[in-house]
Design a protein around this motif. Sequence first.
Motif, PDB file in Angstrom:
ATOM      1  N   MET A   1       0.868  -1.179   0.000  1.00  0.00           N
ATOM      2  CA  MET A   1       0.000   0.000   0.000  1.00  0.00           C
ATOM      3  C   MET A   1       0.896   1.219   0.000  1.00  0.00           C
ATOM      4  SD  MET A   1      -2.842   1.392   2.727  1.00  0.00           S
ATOM      5  CE  MET A   1      -3.968   2.702   2.216  1.00  0.00           C
TER       6      MET A   1
ATOM      7  N   ILE B   1       0.804   5.351   0.299  1.00  0.00           N
ATOM      8  CA  ILE B   1       0.035   6.546   0.619  1.00  0.00           C
ATOM      9  C   ILE B   1       0.850   7.750   0.167  1.00  0.00           C
ATOM     10  CG2 ILE B   1      -1.065   7.893   2.448  1.00  0.00           C
ATOM     11  CD1 ILE B   1      -1.356   5.245   4.003  1.00  0.00           C
TER      12      ILE B   1
ATOM     13  N   LEU C   1       0.509  -1.959  -6.881  1.00  0.00           N
ATOM     14  CA  LEU C   1       0.439  -1.006  -5.769  1.00  0.00           C
ATOM     15  C   LEU C   1      -1.012  -0.675  -5.463  1.00  0.00           C
ATOM     16  CD1 LEU C   1       3.158   1.632  -6.835  1.00  0.00           C
ATOM     17  CD2 LEU C   1       3.459  -0.286  -5.246  1.00  0.00           C
ATOM     18  N   PHE C   2      -1.360  -0.713  -4.183  1.00  0.00           N
ATOM     19  CA  PHE C   2      -2.664  -0.206  -3.744  1.00  0.00           C
ATOM     20  C   PHE C   2      -2.407   1.220  -3.270  1.00  0.00           C
ATOM     21  CE2 PHE C   2      -6.076   0.435  -0.626  1.00  0.00           C
ATOM     22  CZ  PHE C   2      -7.177   0.064  -1.376  1.00  0.00           C
ATOM     23  N   VAL C   3      -2.844   2.197  -4.068  1.00  0.00           N
ATOM     24  CA  VAL C   3      -2.450   3.595  -3.848  1.00  0.00           C
ATOM     25  C   VAL C   3      -3.589   4.405  -3.248  1.00  0.00           C
ATOM     26  CG1 VAL C   3      -1.601   5.706  -4.928  1.00  0.00           C
ATOM     27  CG2 VAL C   3      -0.800   3.473  -5.747  1.00  0.00           C
ATOM     28  N   MET C   4      -3.267   5.130  -2.175  1.00  0.00           N
ATOM     29  CA  MET C   4      -4.182   6.105  -1.577  1.00  0.00           C
ATOM     30  C   MET C   4      -3.498   7.456  -1.662  1.00  0.00           C
ATOM     31  SD  MET C   4      -6.993   6.784   0.101  1.00  0.00           S
ATOM     32  CE  MET C   4      -7.564   8.343   0.753  1.00  0.00           C
TER      33      MET C   4
ATOM     34  N   ALA D   1      -9.577   3.053   3.415  1.00  0.00           N
ATOM     35  CA  ALA D   1      -8.615   2.475   2.471  1.00  0.00           C
ATOM     36  C   ALA D   1      -7.551   1.672   3.209  1.00  0.00           C
ATOM     37  CB  ALA D   1      -7.964   3.582   1.646  1.00  0.00           C
ATOM     38  N   LEU D   2      -7.099   2.203   4.335  1.00  0.00           N
ATOM     39  CA  LEU D   2      -6.096   1.515   5.142  1.00  0.00           C
ATOM     40  C   LEU D   2      -6.634   0.190   5.661  1.00  0.00           C
ATOM     41  CD1 LEU D   2      -3.329   1.596   6.587  1.00  0.00           C
ATOM     42  CD2 LEU D   2      -4.453   2.872   8.437  1.00  0.00           C
TER      43      LEU D   2
ATOM     44  N   ALA E   1      -6.855  -2.323   2.801  1.00  0.00           N
ATOM     45  CA  ALA E   1      -5.541  -2.804   2.369  1.00  0.00           C
ATOM     46  C   ALA E   1      -4.957  -3.809   3.360  1.00  0.00           C
ATOM     47  CB  ALA E   1      -4.584  -1.627   2.199  1.00  0.00           C
TER      48      ALA E   1
ATOM     49  N   VAL F   1      -1.875  -6.581   2.718  1.00  0.00           N
ATOM     50  CA  VAL F   1      -0.591  -6.086   2.204  1.00  0.00           C
ATOM     51  C   VAL F   1       0.505  -6.338   3.239  1.00  0.00           C
ATOM     52  CG1 VAL F   1      -1.656  -4.335   0.737  1.00  0.00           C
ATOM     53  CG2 VAL F   1      -0.999  -3.743   3.077  1.00  0.00           C
TER      54      VAL F   1
ATOM     55  N   ILE G   1       3.488  -0.970   3.942  1.00  0.00           N
ATOM     56  CA  ILE G   1       2.840   0.322   3.726  1.00  0.00           C
ATOM     57  C   ILE G   1       3.935   1.374   3.615  1.00  0.00           C
ATOM     58  CG2 ILE G   1       1.272   2.090   4.618  1.00  0.00           C
ATOM     59  CD1 ILE G   1      -0.147  -0.099   6.208  1.00  0.00           C
TER      60      ILE G   1
END
Length: 207
Positions: free
Chosen positions: A38, A40, A60-63, A85-86, A89, A95, A98
């Motif tokens: 993740m 951020i 990528l899990f993007v915030m 979102a956190l 993820a 994930v 982070i």
Amino acid sequence: MRSPQELIEGYRAFRRGTYCDQAELYETLGKGQNPNVMLIACADSRAEPSDIFNAAPGQLFVMRNVANLVPPYETGGGQHGVSAALEFAVTALEVEHIVIMGHGGCGGVQASLSAADHNPVGEFIAPWVKLLDKARDKVLSENPDDPQTALEFAGVEASLANLMTFPFVSERVASGKLSLHGAWFAIALGELYWRSAETGKFELIEA
């Protein structure tokens, strides 16, 4: 600057190029995602995580938000976009890492410094960047030559600390299932600084 028509033309170019080259990947991604990172990052248009880390779709899990901030854990009142979102993820995607990534010339950080000079910015920006107040006041008390850059780094540290206030994060960090990382990107130079887990200092990554 792009117009809506240019966005549409960009899509058509994507279909003819990138999509054709990666159609099998997109077909697989259509069935679900399984990123192990993740990230951020700031909403700033100049610091694109997928480009910086040369990441393919699904990796990528993007915030993204103003000044790449993570609020502390709390359950009452307000909307919780970052927290939601956190949670997704960490608890659903599981994930393993982070990364909080700040960047040079951050407008959110500039807004925080402006508020310290009794000049808050915006109806929504000023309340949001109050998350930086404690870090900002410490930076200003230390009187650095470049408070903007100093607060960009300190903001990453503040968000890392706030991550640990979420029970589902701290529990996984303690068990070794999750690692937290800090980074900072110098836009003009294209340089990445990575926070050392041993020293806590941000070190330039050699290209």
